[in-house]
Motif scaffolding. Structure first.
Motif, short mmCIF file in Angstrom:
data_model
loop_
_atom_site.label_atom_id
_atom_site.label_comp_id
_atom_site.label_asym_id
_atom_site.label_seq_id
_atom_site.Cartn_x
_atom_site.Cartn_y
_atom_site.Cartn_z
N ASP A 19 -57.90 3.22 -57.48
CA ASP A 19 -59.14 3.45 -56.72
C ASP A 19 -59.25 4.90 -56.25
OD1 ASP A 19 -59.85 0.77 -57.05
OD2 ASP A 19 -58.83 0.18 -55.20
N ARG A 77 -60.34 6.99 -59.22
CA ARG A 77 -61.75 6.75 -59.50
C ARG A 77 -62.66 7.48 -58.50
NH1 ARG A 77 -61.37 1.87 -60.01
NH2 ARG A 77 -61.46 1.72 -62.26
N GLU A 108 -65.19 10.54 -59.43
CA GLU A 108 -66.62 10.33 -59.23
C GLU A 108 -67.20 11.42 -58.33
OE1 GLU A 108 -66.75 6.32 -57.73
OE2 GLU A 108 -66.90 5.46 -59.74
N VAL A 166 -60.82 3.85 -65.42
CA VAL A 166 -59.46 4.13 -64.94
C VAL A 166 -58.67 2.85 -65.08
CG1 VAL A 166 -58.03 4.89 -63.03
CG2 VAL A 166 -60.34 5.82 -63.29
N VAL A 177 -57.18 7.35 -68.23
CA VAL A 177 -58.51 7.69 -67.75
C VAL A 177 -59.39 8.12 -68.92
CG1 VAL A 177 -59.85 9.32 -66.34
CG2 VAL A 177 -57.69 8.40 -65.47
#
Length: 85
Positions: free
Chosen positions: A5, A8, A12, A22, A45
């Protein structure tokens, strides 16, 4: 927060990607050197973002490592990157 997380969110925020995947591949490396018992050490990724359009492959990888930061990268044993603009 899980490492997956964190990766990610940072990617982002940094690149506003059109596509981002991911995947935590740690389970496939259990028992290998560099694979801690708790996992969260091996990641794959795939990222597509306009920010990478005019960058070389090395520049793309450096940009991703910079966006993730030294602390997060230091906690990852293996990071496979598939990056395109």
């Amino acid at each position: 927060m899980a490492v997956e997380d964190e990766i990610r969110l940072k990617l982002e925020d940094a690149f506003a990607p059109r596509a981002l995947t991911v995947k935590d591949d740690s389970a496939a490396h259990a028992g290998h050197a560099g694979a801690p018992a708790g996992g969260q050490s091996h990641f794959n990724v795939v990222i597509r973002a306009d920010a990478f359009a005019d960058m070389s492959r090395i520049a793309r990888h450096r940009a991703i490592h910079a966006a993730l930061g030294r602390d997060l990268v230091g906690r990852i044993h293996a990071l496979a990157l598939d990056v395109d603009g």
